[in-house]
Design an enzyme around this catalytic site. Structure first.
Site, short mmCIF file in Angstrom:
data_model
loop_
_atom_site.label_atom_id
_atom_site.label_comp_id
_atom_site.label_asym_id
_atom_site.label_seq_id
_atom_site.Cartn_x
_atom_site.Cartn_y
_atom_site.Cartn_z
N ASP A 86 -13.42 9.05 36.06
CA ASP A 86 -14.84 8.05 35.73
C ASP A 86 -14.44 6.70 35.88
OD1 ASP A 86 -17.26 7.78 35.93
OD2 ASP A 86 -17.85 9.10 34.12
N ALA A 88 -15.59 2.81 34.25
CA ALA A 88 -16.42 2.39 32.71
C ALA A 88 -16.76 0.88 33.26
CB ALA A 88 -15.25 2.43 31.82
N LYS A 99 -19.86 3.11 28.45
CA LYS A 99 -20.40 3.68 29.94
C LYS A 99 -21.86 3.79 29.89
CE LYS A 99 -18.34 7.04 31.73
NZ LYS A 99 -18.63 6.50 32.90
N GLY A 102 -24.58 2.43 34.95
CA GLY A 102 -25.39 3.03 36.24
C GLY A 102 -26.43 3.95 35.39
N GLU A 108 -22.47 12.28 32.48
CA GLU A 108 -21.00 11.86 32.54
C GLU A 108 -20.36 12.23 30.99
OE1 GLU A 108 -21.09 7.74 35.18
OE2 GLU A 108 -21.35 7.66 32.86
N LYS A 126 -12.76 -5.11 33.24
CA LYS A 126 -13.22 -3.89 32.29
C LYS A 126 -12.47 -3.74 31.16
CE LYS A 126 -16.37 -2.79 35.36
NZ LYS A 126 -16.34 -1.57 36.04
#
Ligand code: 5RP
Length: 234
Positions: A86, A88, A99, A102, A108, A126
Site C-alpha cells: 500500500d 502512504a 494514510k 484517498g 486499508e 512522503k
C-alpha cells in the site's frame, strides 16, 4: 533527476519484485502508487506465470485488479493474507504512517491487519522524521455522518488544531467514503502528541469509524528517490 511519478514506479516495482511469490494472497492498497504495483503484478503474472490472489482495499483497487485481469478475492474467502502492499501520505522513521488521503483508510487498515506484513511504497516526498510534519492536508479520520460535528468539536477542544470536513472537488457536498461515511482532515495539531495514545483514544469515540494513523503496522517501506535509487526502510 527522477520525477515524483518515476519515483513511485521505482518503489512499487522493487517492492513487488522483492516480496511477491507465486501462491501469495495479496492485499492491494489504494492510491496512485499502487497503480504501479498492480501494473508490475500483472506483468509478472503474464511473464512468469505466477499464481496470486488479490484482495482490494477500495472500489478503486477492486477496479484496478479487474482491469489488469488479476484474480479478485475478498476477506470472506481469503481472511489471512501473505502481504499487503500500500501507499502512504507520510511515513516516519519508525514506519508509523498517515494514510487516508484517498479516503480508503478503513478498508486499508482492515486488509493490512489481516496480512502477515504491510509493505509501504512511496515517493521521496512522503519520507518524514516526525509524523505529522510532512503531510499538510491533515490526519484523515473517517466518521459517521451523523457524528461529524460533535467529533470535530471534541477533537478541536481536546487536542487543538482544526478538523475540516472533506468536501468533494466541486464543493457540492462532502466526500462520502466507500463505506458511506465522512472524513475529517485534522490539521494544525500539536506536533508533540503521542500518536499511539491519540489513535487509541480516538477509535473509542462513538462515531469515529477509523483513523488514518497506522501505528506499528508497517514492516518495510520502499521510497523511490530523486536520484533514481530506492531507499528501503525497515
Ligand atoms: C488512500 C491512501 C493512499 O495510500 C495514500 O493517500 C497515498 O496515495 P498516493 O500513492 O496516491 O500518494 O491512504 O486512502
Amino acid at each position: 533527476m527522477c520525477s515524483v511519478e518515476g519515483a513511485k514506479k521505482l518503489a512499487a516495482y522493487q517492492a513487488v519484485d522483492n516480496h511477491i511469490k507465486s501462491g501469495y494472497k495479496i492485499g492491494i492498497g489504494s492510491g496512485s502508487t499502487v497503480v504501479y504495483a498492480v501494473d508490475r503484478l500483472a506483468q509478472r503474472v503474464e511473464n512468469e506465470n505466477i499464481n496470486i490472489i488479490c484482495v482490494p482495499t477500495s472500489f478503486q483497487s477492486r477496479q484496478l485488479i479487474l482491469k489488469n485481469n488479476l484474480t479478485l478475492s475478498d476477506l470472506e474467502v481469503a481472511s489471512q493474507l501473505d502481504i499487503c502492499i500500500d501507499g502512504a501520505d507520510e511515513v516516519d522513521c519508525n514506519l508509523n504512517l498517515i494514510k487516508g488521503g484517498g479516503g480508503c483508510l478503513l478498508q486499508e487498515k482492515i486488509v493490512a491487519s489481516c496480512s502477515k506484513e504491510l509493505i509501504v511504497i512511496a515517493d521521496y516526498t512522503k519520507n518524514s522524521s516526525l509524523l505529522g510534519q510532512q503531510y499538510k492536508k491533515g490526519i484523515p479520520i473517517e466518521v459517521s455522518p451523523l457524528a461529524y460535528v460533535p467529533i470535530k468539536k471534541r477533537l478541536e477542544q481536546l487536542y487543538k488544531g482544526e478538523a475540516v470536513l472533506r468536501m468533494a472537488v466541486n464543493k457540492a457536498g462532502p466526500v462520502v467514503t466507500d463505506n458511506g461515511n465522512f472524513v475529517l482532515d485534522w490539521k494544525n495539531f500539536d506536533q508533540s502528541l503521542d500518536w499511539n495514545k491519540v489513535n487509541l483514544d480516538l477509535i473509542q469515540w462513538p462515531g469515529v469509524i477509523e483513523t488514518g494513523l497506522f501505528i506499528n503496522m508497517a514492516k518495510k517501506a520502499y521510497f523511490g528517490m530523486q536520484d533514481g535509487s530506492v531507499k528501503v526502510q525497515s
